[in-house]
Design a protein around this motif. Sequence first.
Motif, mmCIF file in Angstrom:
data_model
loop_
_atom_site.group_PDB
_atom_site.id
_atom_site.type_symbol
_atom_site.label_atom_id
_atom_site.label_comp_id
_atom_site.label_asym_id
_atom_site.label_seq_id
_atom_site.Cartn_x
_atom_site.Cartn_y
_atom_site.Cartn_z
ATOM 1 N N ILE A 118 9.788 3.630 16.044
ATOM 2 C CA ILE A 118 11.207 4.417 15.983
ATOM 3 C C ILE A 118 12.002 3.573 16.903
ATOM 4 C CG2 ILE A 118 12.538 6.175 16.362
ATOM 5 C CD1 ILE A 118 10.276 8.156 15.341
ATOM 6 N N GLN A 119 11.737 3.371 18.260
ATOM 7 C CA GLN A 119 12.484 2.619 19.126
ATOM 8 C C GLN A 119 12.717 1.126 18.841
ATOM 9 O OE1 GLN A 119 14.302 4.090 21.527
ATOM 10 N NE2 GLN A 119 15.223 2.011 21.757
ATOM 11 N N LEU A 167 17.682 7.691 11.916
ATOM 12 C CA LEU A 167 17.152 6.555 10.799
ATOM 13 C C LEU A 167 16.893 7.311 9.271
ATOM 14 C CD1 LEU A 167 13.968 5.357 13.043
ATOM 15 C CD2 LEU A 167 16.500 4.540 13.091
ATOM 16 N N THR A 168 16.817 6.637 8.445
ATOM 17 C CA THR A 168 16.692 7.119 7.265
ATOM 18 C C THR A 168 16.101 5.771 6.372
ATOM 19 O OG1 THR A 168 17.677 8.068 5.245
ATOM 20 C CG2 THR A 168 19.057 6.555 6.351
ATOM 21 N N VAL A 169 15.131 6.154 5.606
ATOM 22 C CA VAL A 169 14.409 5.180 4.820
ATOM 23 C C VAL A 169 15.035 5.349 3.523
ATOM 24 C CG1 VAL A 169 12.326 4.454 3.689
ATOM 25 C CG2 VAL A 169 12.134 5.193 6.022
ATOM 26 N N VAL A 170 15.754 4.099 3.124
ATOM 27 C CA VAL A 170 16.293 4.138 1.796
ATOM 28 C C VAL A 170 15.637 3.369 0.730
ATOM 29 C CG1 VAL A 170 18.703 4.626 2.875
ATOM 30 C CG2 VAL A 170 17.869 2.229 2.338
ATOM 31 N N VAL A 171 14.683 2.505 1.044
ATOM 32 C CA VAL A 171 13.846 1.836 0.085
ATOM 33 C C VAL A 171 12.453 1.780 0.924
ATOM 34 C CG1 VAL A 171 13.496 -0.657 -0.683
ATOM 35 C CG2 VAL A 171 15.938 0.292 -0.498
ATOM 36 N N GLU A 216 0.715 -1.308 -0.052
ATOM 37 C CA GLU A 216 0.025 0.082 -0.274
ATOM 38 C C GLU A 216 0.923 1.159 -0.029
ATOM 39 O OE1 GLU A 216 -3.004 0.114 2.818
ATOM 40 O OE2 GLU A 216 -3.340 -2.118 2.910
ATOM 41 N N PRO A 217 0.731 1.880 -0.971
ATOM 42 C CA PRO A 217 1.604 3.183 -0.986
ATOM 43 C C PRO A 217 1.354 4.138 -0.008
ATOM 44 C CG PRO A 217 0.621 2.834 -3.254
ATOM 45 C CD PRO A 217 0.105 1.865 -2.452
ATOM 46 N N LEU A 218 0.180 4.377 0.423
ATOM 47 C CA LEU A 218 -0.122 5.142 1.548
ATOM 48 C C LEU A 218 0.404 4.808 2.735
ATOM 49 C CD1 LEU A 218 -1.596 7.809 2.355
ATOM 50 C CD2 LEU A 218 -3.524 6.257 3.205
ATOM 51 N N VAL A 219 0.509 3.359 3.253
ATOM 52 C CA VAL A 219 1.169 2.980 4.352
ATOM 53 C C VAL A 219 2.665 3.007 4.006
ATOM 54 C CG1 VAL A 219 1.729 0.714 5.651
ATOM 55 C CG2 VAL A 219 -0.504 1.139 4.787
ATOM 56 N N ARG A 220 3.259 2.879 3.027
ATOM 57 C CA ARG A 220 4.949 3.161 2.940
ATOM 58 C C ARG A 220 5.142 4.708 2.892
ATOM 59 N NH1 ARG A 220 4.036 0.291 -2.273
ATOM 60 N NH2 ARG A 220 4.936 2.017 -3.170
ATOM 61 N N THR A 221 4.345 5.771 2.615
ATOM 62 C CA THR A 221 4.264 6.970 2.996
ATOM 63 C C THR A 221 4.605 7.326 4.197
ATOM 64 O OG1 THR A 221 3.724 7.463 0.707
ATOM 65 C CG2 THR A 221 3.658 9.406 2.227
ATOM 66 N N GLY A 222 3.384 6.968 4.938
ATOM 67 C CA GLY A 222 3.587 7.185 6.398
ATOM 68 C C GLY A 222 4.590 6.825 7.082
ATOM 69 N N LEU A 223 4.960 5.535 6.887
ATOM 70 C CA LEU A 223 6.128 4.993 7.639
ATOM 71 C C LEU A 223 7.379 5.572 7.293
ATOM 72 C CD1 LEU A 223 5.340 1.233 7.288
ATOM 73 C CD2 LEU A 223 5.252 2.514 9.229
ATOM 74 N N ARG A 224 7.596 5.957 5.927
ATOM 75 C CA ARG A 224 8.714 6.814 5.885
ATOM 76 C C ARG A 224 8.738 8.052 6.645
ATOM 77 N NH1 ARG A 224 12.471 7.725 1.338
ATOM 78 N NH2 ARG A 224 11.771 6.088 0.235
ATOM 79 N N VAL A 225 7.577 8.785 6.549
ATOM 80 C CA VAL A 225 7.601 10.174 7.234
ATOM 81 C C VAL A 225 7.973 9.888 8.866
ATOM 82 C CG1 VAL A 225 6.241 11.942 8.032
ATOM 83 C CG2 VAL A 225 5.769 11.351 5.595
ATOM 84 N N ILE A 226 7.125 9.008 9.273
ATOM 85 C CA ILE A 226 7.586 8.733 10.730
ATOM 86 C C ILE A 226 9.061 8.419 10.926
ATOM 87 C CG2 ILE A 226 7.037 7.007 12.420
ATOM 88 C CD1 ILE A 226 4.262 6.606 11.592
ATOM 89 N N LEU A 227 9.565 7.377 10.232
ATOM 90 C CA LEU A 227 10.982 6.993 10.372
ATOM 91 C C LEU A 227 11.902 8.116 10.027
ATOM 92 C CD1 LEU A 227 10.678 3.016 9.181
ATOM 93 C CD2 LEU A 227 10.512 3.949 11.553
ATOM 94 N N ASN A 228 11.804 8.788 9.263
ATOM 95 C CA ASN A 228 12.578 9.861 8.761
ATOM 96 C C ASN A 228 12.529 10.931 9.654
ATOM 97 O OD1 ASN A 228 13.793 8.661 6.466
ATOM 98 N ND2 ASN A 228 12.461 9.802 5.209
ATOM 99 N N SER A 229 11.754 10.957 10.640
ATOM 100 C CA SER A 229 11.400 12.033 11.481
ATOM 101 C C SER A 229 12.589 11.953 12.656
ATOM 102 C CB SER A 229 10.266 12.198 12.249
ATOM 103 O OG SER A 229 9.901 11.014 13.024
ATOM 104 N N ALA A 230 13.060 10.655 12.671
ATOM 105 C CA ALA A 230 14.355 10.470 13.756
ATOM 106 C C ALA A 230 15.564 10.887 13.122
ATOM 107 C CB ALA A 230 14.238 8.934 14.217
#
Length: 219
Positions: free
Chosen positions: A111-112, A27-31, A10-24
């Motif tokens: 994140i943790q 952490l960086t979402v590379v894929v 689901e693109p929407l799920v991936r986008t949401g997780l990317r935003v959450i994880l990149n806020s730390a």
Amino acid sequence: MIRVAVVDDEPLVRTGLRVILNSADDLTVVVDCTGAGAVELVRTRRVDVVLLDVRMPVVDGPSVLRELKRLPDPPVVAMLTTFDSDDYVDTALRSGAAGYLMKNSTPEHLIQAVRTLADGGQVLAPEAAKRVIAGYLAAGRDDGAARRVRALSERERQVLGLLGTGLSNRGIAERLHLAHGTVKDHVSSVLAKLGGLNRVQAAVVADRANLPAARSDLR
């Protein structure tokens, strides 16, 4: 930086997780991708932690997980899903997943969890943890690992006891006042001596052997 891959259909799920994880900051979402082609992307982008959906069309999560575990230097993988049935938990952990998280986890918990996974810890949603422990103990599984506990050194039994509490390598190091690298060596030795178990399976062995959380007074 901890390099993360998010694999979900689901693109929407991936986008949401990317935003959450990149806020730390660490952490960086590379894929972010679906199951199809995920293994090659993870391999070429040098990913540390993969968050992998269970149910996906074309190529499902367990299939991706098995392929990832065949890589020469596989990343740590946690299943991230809305499903918590016994079959899904059992399949994921038997296939080598280091964690099982629900999609209703809070951003802070997610994140943790990624940090813990990157540091060699295991993470299980409460729903999954209860089923794993109850299921393994009720089945009376004993492939020899429990008996091998007696062959461990006292320090290794300490480390195994703390593995049973879900602590990461860094957490164990802090509890025992040891260097992080020393703990990594101890963990590797313990898992090998228990017959090549993963951390989740070792935690179940620790629970079955009734190992207490280790004291920090052994030098």
